[in-house]
Design a protein around this motif. Structure first.
Motif, PDB file in Angstrom:
ATOM      1  N   ALA A 247      30.091  39.888  43.833  1.00  0.00           N
ATOM      2  CA  ALA A 247      30.559  40.685  44.958  1.00  0.00           C
ATOM      3  C   ALA A 247      29.394  41.265  45.747  1.00  0.00           C
ATOM      4  O   ALA A 247      29.430  41.352  46.979  1.00  0.00           O
ATOM      5  CB  ALA A 247      31.464  41.810  44.451  1.00  0.00           C
TER       6      ALA A 247
ATOM      7  N   MET B 179      26.819  47.708  49.198  1.00  0.00           N
ATOM      8  CA  MET B 179      27.584  47.708  47.956  1.00  0.00           C
ATOM      9  C   MET B 179      27.205  48.957  47.171  1.00  0.00           C
ATOM     10  O   MET B 179      26.027  49.203  46.922  1.00  0.00           O
ATOM     11  CB  MET B 179      27.282  46.460  47.120  1.00  0.00           C
ATOM     12  CG  MET B 179      27.933  46.470  45.734  1.00  0.00           C
ATOM     13  SD  MET B 179      29.744  46.476  45.782  1.00  0.00           S
ATOM     14  CE  MET B 179      30.050  44.759  46.234  1.00  0.00           C
TER      15      MET B 179
ATOM     16  N   ASN C 144      37.173  39.660  38.468  1.00  0.00           N
ATOM     17  CA  ASN C 144      35.959  39.532  39.275  1.00  0.00           C
ATOM     18  C   ASN C 144      36.092  38.422  40.321  1.00  0.00           C
ATOM     19  O   ASN C 144      35.651  38.569  41.462  1.00  0.00           O
ATOM     20  CB  ASN C 144      34.759  39.240  38.369  1.00  0.00           C
ATOM     21  CG  ASN C 144      34.274  40.478  37.644  1.00  0.00           C
ATOM     22  OD1 ASN C 144      34.107  41.537  38.232  1.00  0.00           O
ATOM     23  ND2 ASN C 144      34.053  40.356  36.342  1.00  0.00           N
TER      24      ASN C 144
ATOM     25  N   GLY D 121      38.366  39.615  43.053  1.00  0.00           N
ATOM     26  CA  GLY D 121      37.638  40.574  43.876  1.00  0.00           C
ATOM     27  C   GLY D 121      36.707  39.884  44.851  1.00  0.00           C
ATOM     28  O   GLY D 121      36.650  40.231  46.040  1.00  0.00           O
ATOM     29  N   ALA D 122      35.986  38.873  44.365  1.00  0.00           N
ATOM     30  CA  ALA D 122      35.046  38.137  45.224  1.00  0.00           C
ATOM     31  C   ALA D 122      35.783  37.401  46.349  1.00  0.00           C
ATOM     32  O   ALA D 122      35.343  37.416  47.506  1.00  0.00           O
ATOM     33  CB  ALA D 122      34.250  37.144  44.376  1.00  0.00           C
TER      34      ALA D 122
ATOM     35  N   LYS E 279      32.502  49.137  43.905  1.00  0.00           N
ATOM     36  CA  LYS E 279      32.914  48.488  42.661  1.00  0.00           C
ATOM     37  C   LYS E 279      32.383  49.270  41.472  1.00  0.00           C
ATOM     38  O   LYS E 279      31.484  50.103  41.612  1.00  0.00           O
ATOM     39  CB  LYS E 279      32.443  47.033  42.603  1.00  0.00           C
ATOM     40  CG  LYS E 279      30.958  46.839  42.355  1.00  0.00           C
ATOM     41  CD  LYS E 279      30.630  45.372  42.186  1.00  0.00           C
ATOM     42  CE  LYS E 279      29.158  45.132  41.849  1.00  0.00           C
ATOM     43  NZ  LYS E 279      28.795  45.626  40.505  1.00  0.00           N
TER      44      LYS E 279
ATOM     45  N   ILE F 114      36.906  40.009  48.934  1.00  0.00           N
ATOM     46  CA  ILE F 114      35.775  40.559  49.692  1.00  0.00           C
ATOM     47  C   ILE F 114      35.276  39.546  50.710  1.00  0.00           C
ATOM     48  O   ILE F 114      35.023  39.873  51.877  1.00  0.00           O
ATOM     49  CB  ILE F 114      34.631  40.970  48.738  1.00  0.00           C
ATOM     50  CG1 ILE F 114      35.045  42.180  47.911  1.00  0.00           C
ATOM     51  CG2 ILE F 114      33.357  41.295  49.522  1.00  0.00           C
ATOM     52  CD1 ILE F 114      34.120  42.479  46.762  1.00  0.00           C
ATOM     53  N   GLN F 115      35.132  38.299  50.266  1.00  0.00           N
ATOM     54  CA  GLN F 115      34.671  37.243  51.159  1.00  0.00           C
ATOM     55  C   GLN F 115      35.581  37.138  52.385  1.00  0.00           C
ATOM     56  O   GLN F 115      35.111  37.074  53.527  1.00  0.00           O
ATOM     57  CB  GLN F 115      34.640  35.903  50.409  1.00  0.00           C
ATOM     58  CG  GLN F 115      34.405  34.672  51.276  1.00  0.00           C
ATOM     59  CD  GLN F 115      32.958  34.509  51.707  1.00  0.00           C
ATOM     60  OE1 GLN F 115      32.045  35.015  51.050  1.00  0.00           O
ATOM     61  NE2 GLN F 115      32.724  33.805  52.806  1.00  0.00           N
TER      62      GLN F 115
ATOM     63  N   TYR G 190      42.467  46.786  42.575  1.00  0.00           N
ATOM     64  CA  TYR G 190      41.938  46.578  43.927  1.00  0.00           C
ATOM     65  C   TYR G 190      42.561  47.588  44.888  1.00  0.00           C
ATOM     66  O   TYR G 190      43.712  47.984  44.732  1.00  0.00           O
ATOM     67  CB  TYR G 190      42.262  45.158  44.428  1.00  0.00           C
ATOM     68  CG  TYR G 190      42.033  44.088  43.393  1.00  0.00           C
ATOM     69  CD1 TYR G 190      40.762  43.593  43.157  1.00  0.00           C
ATOM     70  CD2 TYR G 190      43.088  43.604  42.615  1.00  0.00           C
ATOM     71  CE1 TYR G 190      40.551  42.636  42.178  1.00  0.00           C
ATOM     72  CE2 TYR G 190      42.879  42.644  41.639  1.00  0.00           C
ATOM     73  CZ  TYR G 190      41.603  42.168  41.426  1.00  0.00           C
ATOM     74  OH  TYR G 190      41.393  41.224  40.450  1.00  0.00           O
TER      75      TYR G 190
ATOM     76  N   SER H 255      31.518  45.551  36.939  1.00  0.00           N
ATOM     77  CA  SER H 255      32.103  44.454  37.719  1.00  0.00           C
ATOM     78  C   SER H 255      31.016  43.500  38.206  1.00  0.00           C
ATOM     79  O   SER H 255      29.840  43.856  38.274  1.00  0.00           O
ATOM     80  CB  SER H 255      32.899  45.012  38.911  1.00  0.00           C
ATOM     81  OG  SER H 255      33.970  45.806  38.453  1.00  0.00           O
TER      82      SER H 255
END
Length: 574
Positions: free
Chosen positions: A364, A375, A328, A331-332, A356, A335-336, A410, A360
């Motif tokens: 995010a 999202m 997680n 992933g964050a 996602k 994405i950021q 991912y 999850s």
């Protein structure tokens, strides 16, 4: 037939390989293990099948491979002739019997007149996904057990879009597989005929080159890499699997010059001798990478699992040690960076979307909302992300930016339709370069995200329940949660319960809405403080999984909540 009768059927089979004959003789002296090997066929579901290598209908061997492929061949026989001619792409990882299983699948297809494109040597799962699309094949087969221990192997089937087969096709395929009553009697092309058959094409470099060409689009800011690619110190370990060749080439192609491979783990090894489990989720898998990272003062450590569809990473802390991040958190971070980099370049689409799984992190979601990016939550299983990508490409309603699952999967660019650790490897290196330019590490970047969006923390609790009794216990636990629905966890009230099998969402005050996903055996409890807990049986392993997620204003408060939830779950499952 009883399991004893099935065992005798195998013992009397004349064409059994010597290794299986010997194992059958040994099983005779161990009734409990023998029953487990023969009591029921290895389950073939939407994710294919996975099991211990050995003799028996509940094991991975050339006969269960033939049975599964015979089902696929019959499924293709039911299509038109043009569909059959499109054929099947086949790849395999570094596990025991993987090359043999791949060729058995090809010989089974050839017996039905179906072409097979078989890789010359081990390749990552994402390249198999790519190859299905590259050859416009009808399906793909990947021989892999992902990050399972060395005793396992597996078989995954992909659809024509390069994603794992969606539920409708997977159910139809499963029905054909189950029609094959006796795997010992499946006919295959002979070894001699296979060597000269024009139905079996050996592939390799051509597909590698085409995949690496597409990889160039993963890089967002080439100027950044040109500036920092010689300074960023990266340690990469493929954990004895398939990631080395493509990973090394992709990093070099992108412009990273200071990366090193962990030498002991860069050799394909079916026994995974340097790790207890080749799982990049686990801190122990980073032992060798950490040792080398400390020696080289590396900025970032990255590991990919044996079939290179999952990626884990460890970041350097202020004291010089390394911390393995969760799926997680990774992933964050990605994405950021993706959304910020596109925004700075003036290239963030108005209809941008991130995908996602329902288990999850909502961290995010908070990031996506800041960038006015949609999202979309889908069921667990990357095929559901692939389905959405296909939909968006057809109706042009959204522009795909990123997809991820908390289980370290991912996808950055849609030329692959499954988790792609090679793509994530190159992107994460770019993100690390972005922070290094600011005098920061990825750890610092994560702390910035927490400070802005809140302290999200998640944990997956996996309870392994093997064998016949274990399978029944998992079913009983799911039934118990549905019958005796909890109203609170650790003193925090359940505000909404989602049952993805019944497709209902029920609030604490009794309001009911319909869920729009396909049905799946998952329960999710939303709590009054923004935390949530989800429960689902694993689709590929004898486990029941509890996903716990908290959010708070401080890290300490979030940690305390997580501990309390974990204790509450342990009491329930005792």
């Amino acid at each position: 037939m009883s399991w004893e009768q099935v065992y005798e059927q195998w013992v009397s089979e004349e064409n059994l390989p010597e290794v299986l004959k010997n194992e059958l003789a040994e099983l005779k002296h161990n009734p409990e293990t023998c029953e487990d090997a023969f009591y029921a066929p290895l389950e073939f579901g939407t994710a294919g099948m996975r099991g211990i290598i050995g003799a028996g209908i509940n094991r991975m061997n050339i006969f269960t491979i033939r049975q599964a492929t015979e089902g696929l061949a019959r499924f293709m026989d039911a299509q038109n002739l043009e569909t059959k001619k499109r054929g099947v792409a086949i790849a395999y990882d570094s596990r025991h019997m993987s090359p043999e299983f791949a060729m058995e699948a090809a010989k089974t297809l050839a017996q039905h007149g179906i072409p097979a494109y078989v890789f010359e040597s081990l390749r990552p799962t994402p390249e198999l996904s790519f190859a299905v699309r590259y050859f416009k094949a009808f399906a793909g087969i990947m021989i892999t057990a992902s990050h399972n221990p060395a005793a396992y192997n597996g078989y995954k089937v992909y659809g024509e879009d390069g994603g794992q087969m969606p539920p409708a096709d997977a159910d139809a395929l499963t029905a054909y597989v189950r029609e094959v009553e006796n795997p010992l009697k499946v006919e295959v092309l002979s070894e001699e005929a296979a060597k000269t058959s024009d139905l079996i094409t050996i592939i390799g470099e051509e597909v590698d080159t085409a995949y690496l060409k597409e990889m160039k689009a993963v890089t967002i800011n080439q100027n950044l890499i040109d500036e920092m690619g010689g300074d960023l110190k990266l340690i990469y370990t493929p954990l004895h699997g398939t990631g080395k060749m493509l990973g090394e080439k992709a990093l070099t192609q992108a412009g990273f010059k200071q990366f090193m491979l962990v030498p002991e783990q860069s050799v394909a090894d079916p026994d995974f001798t340097t790790v207890k489990s080749p799982n990049p989720e686990e801190h122990s898998a980073f032992e060798y990478a950490i040792r080398l990272g400390e020696k080289e003062n590396a900025d970032l450590l990255i590991a990919t699992d044996p079939d290179a569809d999952r990626l884990g990473a460890a970041v350097r802390l202020p004291n010089g040690s390394y911390e393995v991040l969760t799926g997680n958190q990774l992933g964050a971070i990605m994405i950021q960076y993706i959304l910020e980099a596109h925004k700075q370049a003036g290239k963030l689409p108005e209809n941008a979307v991130v995908l996602k799984s329902i288990v999850s992190s909502e961290m995010a979601t908070a990031i996506a909302e800041k960038y006015q990016t949609k999202m979309v939550n889908v069921l667990t299983g990357f095929k559901f992300i692939a389905e959405k990508i296909e939909q968006y490409e057809q109706d042009h309603s959204q522009t795909f930016m990123f997809g991820f699952e908390e289980s370290y999967g991912y996808l950055v660019k849609s030329f692959v339709r499954d988790k792609d650790a090679i793509q994530a490897l190159v992107l994460l290196a770019e993100v690390a370069a972005y922070y290094k330019k600011q005098g920061k590490t990825l750890y610092d970047g994560l702390q910035d995200i927490f400070a802005e969006y809140g302290y999200f923390k998640e944990k997956t609790i996996s309870v392994t329940l093997s064998g016949i009794e274990g399978s029944q216990k998992i079913k009983e636990l799911m039934a118990k949660f549905r019958k005796e629905a909890p109203s609170e966890f650790a003193g925090i009230a359940v505000s909404k319960t989602e049952d993805f099998k019944a497709l209902t969402s029920r609030t604490a005050d009794g309001q009911v809405e319909a869920l729009t996903t396909p049905p799946s055996d998952v329960l999710k409890y939303h709590l009054a403080d923004g935390s949530w807990i989800a429960i689902r049986p694993s689709g590929t392993e004898p486990k029941i999984k509890f996903y716990v997620a908290t959010v708070a204003e401080t890290q300490e408060e979030s940690d305390n909540k997580l501990t309390a939830f974990e204790q509450a779950i342990n009491k329930i499952t005792e």
